[in-house]
Design a protein around this motif. Structure first.
Motif, PDB file in Angstrom:
ATOM      1  N   ALA A  84      33.193  28.760  44.721  1.00  0.00           N
ATOM      2  CA  ALA A  84      32.293  28.419  43.491  1.00  0.00           C
ATOM      3  C   ALA A  84      32.728  28.227  41.326  1.00  0.00           C
ATOM      4  O   ALA A  84      32.812  27.723  40.966  1.00  0.00           O
ATOM      5  N   ASP A  85      33.237  30.174  42.455  1.00  0.00           N
ATOM      6  CA  ASP A  85      34.244  30.448  40.754  1.00  0.00           C
ATOM      7  C   ASP A  85      35.246  29.872  40.501  1.00  0.00           C
ATOM      8  O   ASP A  85      34.997  29.466  39.370  1.00  0.00           O
ATOM      9  N   LYS A  86      36.386  29.077  41.894  1.00  0.00           N
ATOM     10  CA  LYS A  86      37.419  29.085  41.261  1.00  0.00           C
ATOM     11  C   LYS A  86      36.963  27.671  40.315  1.00  0.00           C
ATOM     12  O   LYS A  86      36.873  27.102  39.640  1.00  0.00           O
ATOM     13  N   ILE A  87      36.264  26.715  41.366  1.00  0.00           N
ATOM     14  CA  ILE A  87      35.100  25.621  40.491  1.00  0.00           C
ATOM     15  C   ILE A  87      34.723  25.588  39.324  1.00  0.00           C
ATOM     16  O   ILE A  87      34.368  24.508  38.243  1.00  0.00           O
ATOM     17  N   PHE A  88      34.158  26.181  39.095  1.00  0.00           N
ATOM     18  CA  PHE A  88      33.694  26.805  37.115  1.00  0.00           C
ATOM     19  C   PHE A  88      34.737  26.969  36.129  1.00  0.00           C
ATOM     20  O   PHE A  88      35.279  26.121  35.641  1.00  0.00           O
ATOM     21  N   GLN A  89      35.142  27.396  37.452  1.00  0.00           N
ATOM     22  CA  GLN A  89      36.892  28.477  35.919  1.00  0.00           C
ATOM     23  C   GLN A  89      37.601  26.957  35.529  1.00  0.00           C
ATOM     24  O   GLN A  89      37.679  26.647  34.655  1.00  0.00           O
ATOM     25  N   ASP A  90      37.977  26.057  37.026  1.00  0.00           N
ATOM     26  CA  ASP A  90      38.798  24.655  36.800  1.00  0.00           C
ATOM     27  C   ASP A  90      38.769  24.295  35.836  1.00  0.00           C
ATOM     28  O   ASP A  90      39.096  23.359  35.161  1.00  0.00           O
ATOM     29  N   SER A  91      36.924  23.674  35.817  1.00  0.00           N
ATOM     30  CA  SER A  91      36.403  23.207  34.917  1.00  0.00           C
ATOM     31  C   SER A  91      36.291  23.355  33.898  1.00  0.00           C
ATOM     32  O   SER A  91      36.441  22.615  32.820  1.00  0.00           O
ATOM     33  N   LEU A  92      35.760  24.798  33.194  1.00  0.00           N
ATOM     34  CA  LEU A  92      36.024  25.018  32.065  1.00  0.00           C
ATOM     35  C   LEU A  92      36.869  25.371  31.425  1.00  0.00           C
ATOM     36  O   LEU A  92      37.237  24.932  29.886  1.00  0.00           O
ATOM     37  N   LYS A  93      38.253  25.046  32.151  1.00  0.00           N
ATOM     38  CA  LYS A  93      39.606  25.794  31.188  1.00  0.00           C
ATOM     39  C   LYS A  93      40.706  24.823  30.530  1.00  0.00           C
ATOM     40  O   LYS A  93      41.054  23.952  29.649  1.00  0.00           O
ATOM     41  N   ASP A  94      39.593  22.854  30.821  1.00  0.00           N
ATOM     42  CA  ASP A  94      39.915  21.808  30.491  1.00  0.00           C
ATOM     43  C   ASP A  94      39.604  22.000  28.865  1.00  0.00           C
ATOM     44  O   ASP A  94      39.993  20.802  28.149  1.00  0.00           O
ATOM     45  N   LEU A  95      38.439  22.349  28.318  1.00  0.00           N
ATOM     46  CA  LEU A  95      37.509  22.295  26.878  1.00  0.00           C
ATOM     47  C   LEU A  95      37.976  22.794  26.473  1.00  0.00           C
ATOM     48  O   LEU A  95      38.307  24.850  26.247  1.00  0.00           O
ATOM     49  N   LYS A  96      38.847  22.560  25.641  1.00  0.00           N
ATOM     50  CA  LYS A  96      39.424  23.243  24.353  1.00  0.00           C
ATOM     51  C   LYS A  96      38.412  23.829  23.582  1.00  0.00           C
ATOM     52  O   LYS A  96      39.105  25.150  22.127  1.00  0.00           O
ATOM     53  N   ILE A  97      37.440  23.936  23.442  1.00  0.00           N
ATOM     54  CA  ILE A  97      36.257  24.760  22.441  1.00  0.00           C
ATOM     55  C   ILE A  97      36.106  25.786  23.187  1.00  0.00           C
ATOM     56  O   ILE A  97      34.860  26.856  22.891  1.00  0.00           O
ATOM     57  N   ILE A  98      36.234  25.943  24.050  1.00  0.00           N
ATOM     58  CA  ILE A  98      36.559  26.795  24.736  1.00  0.00           C
ATOM     59  C   ILE A  98      36.813  28.219  24.859  1.00  0.00           C
ATOM     60  O   ILE A  98      38.214  28.068  25.550  1.00  0.00           O
ATOM     61  N   LYS A  99      36.486  29.380  24.208  1.00  0.00           N
ATOM     62  CA  LYS A  99      37.487  30.498  23.893  1.00  0.00           C
ATOM     63  C   LYS A  99      37.494  31.726  25.116  1.00  0.00           C
ATOM     64  O   LYS A  99      38.823  31.957  25.095  1.00  0.00           O
ATOM     65  N   GLN A 100      36.672  31.874  25.780  1.00  0.00           N
ATOM     66  CA  GLN A 100      36.855  32.724  27.131  1.00  0.00           C
ATOM     67  C   GLN A 100      35.364  31.865  27.648  1.00  0.00           C
ATOM     68  O   GLN A 100      34.714  32.042  27.633  1.00  0.00           O
ATOM     69  N   ILE A 101      35.533  32.941  28.778  1.00  0.00           N
ATOM     70  CA  ILE A 101      34.856  33.026  29.897  1.00  0.00           C
ATOM     71  C   ILE A 101      34.946  34.067  30.300  1.00  0.00           C
ATOM     72  O   ILE A 101      35.888  35.092  31.021  1.00  0.00           O
ATOM     73  N   CYS A 102      33.768  34.328  31.259  1.00  0.00           N
ATOM     74  CA  CYS A 102      33.407  35.326  32.495  1.00  0.00           C
ATOM     75  C   CYS A 102      32.801  35.198  33.338  1.00  0.00           C
ATOM     76  O   CYS A 102      31.398  34.195  32.994  1.00  0.00           O
ATOM     77  N   SER A 103      32.642  35.751  34.766  1.00  0.00           N
ATOM     78  CA  SER A 103      31.814  34.800  35.650  1.00  0.00           C
ATOM     79  C   SER A 103      31.251  36.447  36.265  1.00  0.00           C
ATOM     80  O   SER A 103      32.084  38.108  36.646  1.00  0.00           O
ATOM     81  N   GLU A 104      30.361  36.639  36.823  1.00  0.00           N
ATOM     82  CA  GLU A 104      29.956  37.599  37.964  1.00  0.00           C
ATOM     83  C   GLU A 104      31.132  37.921  39.100  1.00  0.00           C
ATOM     84  O   GLU A 104      31.121  39.278  39.416  1.00  0.00           O
ATOM     85  N   GLU A 105      31.983  36.769  39.183  1.00  0.00           N
ATOM     86  CA  GLU A 105      32.518  37.352  40.246  1.00  0.00           C
ATOM     87  C   GLU A 105      33.733  37.423  40.542  1.00  0.00           C
ATOM     88  O   GLU A 105      34.730  37.998  41.503  1.00  0.00           O
ATOM     89  N   GLN A 106      34.275  38.005  38.804  1.00  0.00           N
ATOM     90  CA  GLN A 106      36.078  38.615  38.457  1.00  0.00           C
ATOM     91  C   GLN A 106      35.313  39.826  37.192  1.00  0.00           C
ATOM     92  O   GLN A 106      34.275  39.674  36.585  1.00  0.00           O
ATOM     93  N   GLU A 107      36.828  40.908  37.508  1.00  0.00           N
ATOM     94  CA  GLU A 107      35.975  42.053  36.710  1.00  0.00           C
ATOM     95  C   GLU A 107      35.885  41.740  35.658  1.00  0.00           C
ATOM     96  O   GLU A 107      34.955  42.391  34.389  1.00  0.00           O
ATOM     97  N   GLY A 108      36.766  40.882  34.420  1.00  0.00           N
ATOM     98  CA  GLY A 108      37.024  40.903  33.246  1.00  0.00           C
ATOM     99  C   GLY A 108      36.932  39.564  32.244  1.00  0.00           C
ATOM    100  O   GLY A 108      37.277  38.695  33.493  1.00  0.00           O
ATOM    101  N   ALA A 109      36.965  39.673  31.368  1.00  0.00           N
ATOM    102  CA  ALA A 109      37.008  37.965  30.849  1.00  0.00           C
ATOM    103  C   ALA A 109      38.131  37.225  30.801  1.00  0.00           C
ATOM    104  O   ALA A 109      39.032  37.951  31.447  1.00  0.00           O
TER     105      ALA A 109
END
Length: 286
Positions: free
Chosen positions: A52-77
Motif C-alpha cells: 500500500a505504501d508503494k502504491i501511494f508513493q508511486d501514484s503521488l510522484k507523478d504530480l509535479k506540484i508535490i514537493k515531498q511526501i512522508c509515510s508512516e511506513e518510512q523513516e524520513g521524508a
C-alpha cells in the motif's frame, strides 16, 4: 488563487481515489501476512502495509506540484520536486492488524501547503476499505466533509458529513489497565450518561463511524505505557483533527487544539480526543 487551489486539490484527490482502488485490490488478495521488517515506530509490517505504501508513493510522484511526501511506513521524508508546493503525509494502511479478523481498515492522507506543520493543512482525506470503498474528503474551500462511495465505475458523492452538537458513541483506545484515574472517570461518566461503546481498534473505521452517525467521542489518551499516546501527528492525528473541525467538531490533546501542536520529528505522537462539541467540552472540563 482559490481557482488554482481547487484545481490542485482535484488533481491530488484524483490520485488518492485511484490509489485507494489499487490498495483495495491488494487487500482482496491478502491474508494478513507479516514481513520480517518493522516501521519507524517498531510496528511489525504486513506485506499489505508495504504494498500500500508503494502504491501511494508511486501514484503521488507523478504530480509535479508535490514537493515531498512522508509515510508512516518510512523513516524520513521523500523529496519529489524542488519547485513543488505541497507536502503529503499519509498512513497507507491504518489498522492493518485487523485484516486477519476481516474488519475494516483504512488509509489517511494529510495535504500540507508548505512544510509538515498543522497550520499548513489545507485538505485531508481518509479511505475506508469495507464492503465498499468509501472516501471522506475535506478542505479549506468549504465546510463539511464530502463522503464518496465507489459504485463499481466511479466515486459518487453520497452525503456531506456534519457533526451534531452532541453524539451517542464512545470510542476509546489504549490498554485500560494503563489509563490514568482521571481518564477512567471520564469514560465511566460518559457510559453512565448512556453513551455506547463502539471501538474496533482501527482509527479510520472508528472515526468514520462517529462522522456517519453525527457525533460522539474518539479518544486515545496518555497512558502509563505510552505517555505521549500512540497515534502519529502527521499521518493520523492532524488529518483527522482537520476533518473533524471541518465537520463542525473539535479535536484536542486533552486541553489544547491539536492543530496548534508542533511535532518534534516526522513520527511524533500525541494523546488525542476528537468529537462533537459537547463531548470535547466535557473532556476539557473534567
Amino acid at each position: 488563487m482559490q481557482k488554482q487551489l481547487q484545481q490542485d486539490l482535484e488533481s491530488i484527490f484524483a490520485i488518492i481515489k485511484n490509489a485507494s482502488l489499487k490498495v483495495y485490490e491488494v487487500l482482496k488478495e491478502s491474508m494478513g501476512e507479516y514481513t520480517q521488517t518493522t516501521n519507524k515506530t517498531g510496528d511489525l509490517q504486513l506485506q499489505a502495509d508495504v504494498l500500500a505504501d508503494k502504491i501511494f508513493q508511486d501514484s503521488l510522484k507523478d504530480l509535479k506540484i508535490i514537493k515531498q511526501i512522508c509515510s508512516e511506513e518510512q523513516e524520513g521524508a521523500v523529496r519529489f520536486y524542488d519547485d513543488g508546493i505541497y507536502s503529503i503525509a499519509y498512513d497507507p494502511l491504518d489498522g492493518s492488524s485487523l485484516m486477519g479478523a476481516n474488519l475494516s481498515v483504512g488509509s489517511i492522507v494529510g495535504i500540507y501547503k508548505g512544510d509538515f506543520l498543522p497550520q499548513n493543512l489545507i485538505a485531508a482525506a481518509y479511505v475506508v476499505y469495507g464492503m465498499v470503498v468509501g472516501i471522506g474528503f475535506a478542505s479549506t474551500l468549504k465546510e463539511g466533509v464530502d463522503y464518496y462511495i465507489f459504485n463499481g465505475k466511479d466515486f459518487e458523492l453520497q452525503k456531506i458529513l456534519k457533526l451534531k452538537e452532541k453524539g451517542k458513541l464512545n470510542a476509546t483506545g489504549g490498554t485500560q489497565k494503563y489509563w490514568s484515574k482521571e481518564h477512567k472517570v471520564k469514560i465511566e461518566s460518559l457510559f453512565n450518561q448512556g453513551y455506547r461503546l463502539r471501538y474496533s481498534g482501527g482509527m479510520v473505521p472508528d472515526l468514520h463511524h462517529i462522522l456517519i452517525k453525527g457525533g460522539g467521542l474518539f479518544s486515545y489518551p496518555s497512558t502509563q505505557d505510552s505517555p505521549k499516546g500512540k497515534l502519529r501527528m502527521l499521518f493520523e492525528v492532524f488529518p483527522f483533527a482537520f476533518i473533524f473541525k471541518r465537520a463542525g467538531g473539535e479535536a484536542i490533546d486533552g486541553k489544547n487544539d491539536l492543530l496548534t501542536l508542533t511535532p518534534k520529528h516526522l513520527h511524533d505522537t500525541t494523546p488525542c480526543f476528537l468529537g462533537s462539541k459537547e463531548e470535547i467540552d466535557f473532556v476539557r472540563s473534567h
